[in-house]
Design an enzyme around this catalytic site. Sequence first.
Site, short mmCIF file in Angstrom:
data_model
loop_
_atom_site.label_atom_id
_atom_site.label_comp_id
_atom_site.label_asym_id
_atom_site.label_seq_id
_atom_site.Cartn_x
_atom_site.Cartn_y
_atom_site.Cartn_z
N ASN A 6 34.38 -27.59 25.16
CA ASN A 6 34.32 -26.90 23.88
C ASN A 6 35.73 -26.83 23.30
OD1 ASN A 6 34.41 -24.72 21.92
ND2 ASN A 6 32.37 -24.16 22.61
N ASP A 8 36.55 -25.46 20.25
CA ASP A 8 36.63 -24.51 19.15
C ASP A 8 38.02 -23.90 19.00
OD1 ASP A 8 33.97 -24.89 18.58
OD2 ASP A 8 33.28 -23.01 19.48
N HIS A 9 38.65 -23.58 20.12
CA HIS A 9 39.89 -22.82 20.02
C HIS A 9 41.10 -23.67 19.66
CE1 HIS A 9 38.02 -19.09 20.81
NE2 HIS A 9 37.50 -19.50 21.94
N ARG A 17 47.33 -20.54 11.27
CA ARG A 17 48.47 -20.90 10.41
C ARG A 17 48.03 -21.57 9.12
NH1 ARG A 17 51.71 -21.67 7.29
NH2 ARG A 17 53.90 -22.31 7.45
N HIS A 49 31.34 -25.38 17.71
CA HIS A 49 30.48 -24.38 17.07
C HIS A 49 30.93 -24.23 15.62
CE1 HIS A 49 28.78 -19.97 17.25
NE2 HIS A 49 28.25 -20.69 16.26
N GLU A 76 26.89 -26.32 18.49
CA GLU A 76 26.38 -24.95 18.59
C GLU A 76 26.20 -24.42 17.18
OE1 GLU A 76 28.41 -23.61 22.83
OE2 GLU A 76 29.26 -22.86 20.96
N THR A 106 33.77 -13.83 19.79
CA THR A 106 33.08 -15.01 20.29
C THR A 106 31.63 -14.62 20.55
OG1 THR A 106 33.15 -16.78 21.96
CG2 THR A 106 33.64 -14.55 22.71
N HIS A 196 29.98 -20.06 29.07
CA HIS A 196 30.58 -18.82 28.57
C HIS A 196 31.34 -18.11 29.69
CE1 HIS A 196 30.99 -16.28 25.03
NE2 HIS A 196 31.07 -15.25 25.86
N GLY A 219 35.33 -24.06 27.52
CA GLY A 219 36.30 -24.23 26.45
C GLY A 219 37.57 -23.43 26.59
#
Length: 246
Positions: A6, A8-9, A17, A49, A76, A106, A196, A219
């Site tokens: 994952n 996403d981050h 930023r 996601h 997702e 999250t 998760h 992730g």
Amino acid sequence: MLLGVNIDHIATLRQARYATMLDSFNVEPSVLDAAYAAQRGGADSITLHVRGDRRHMQDADALSVRESVALPLNLEMGNTPEMVDFALRLKPDYICMVPEKREEITTEGGLDAVFHEKDLAPTMARMADNGIQVSLFIDPEVPQVEAAARLGAPMIELHTGCFANHSGRERTEELARLKRAAELAHSLGIQVNAGHGINYQNLEQLLAGVPYLHELNIGHTIVSRALFVGMEQAVREMRQAIDRLS
């Protein structure tokens, strides 16, 4: 056992930023570069996601990964008309239906497939008609697994957050719940994935306690590790840990 990464981050860091200037020529970090690095590190699929509020991943991110990265894409998404239309345009290999709350940082829990069964059925049918497999992100509870079976879900993703966030007796109890849910899903012919809160530290206990796991979607811990060793190496370390323990 497969590893879905994952990313996403990566987008979370970028948005911190550049959220108001995504068309700037020097926007970083690149979601696409992160997906390429995950592929080089041994990922079997890419998960992202696209939330209704677009807090991290943007539509363009998903479209670029889908077009450019030669790995299966897992989207997702919440069960909303907007996201259903986007998924049909994106055509990922599979989607994972998740709950969404705007105030959460999250995803905090599994989708209530029992309560939302009537709403999920037409979405799942549309996806199946378009060749997109559907997974349901659910808590490890018998009624939720049974609802997934009634809906004809080919796969589920068990929510491992409670396992990850507890220790001692509570963690042991969560492992037992995960084990029961995995065994039931397997007996019903449903592929069992999990995700998760899985990290480098709790992976061994999870794999020792829960049977029939097909794919792990991981992730945050990988992106955190990547800050120090790079994305490719962080994925490689997780890939090697899974191979060693499974």
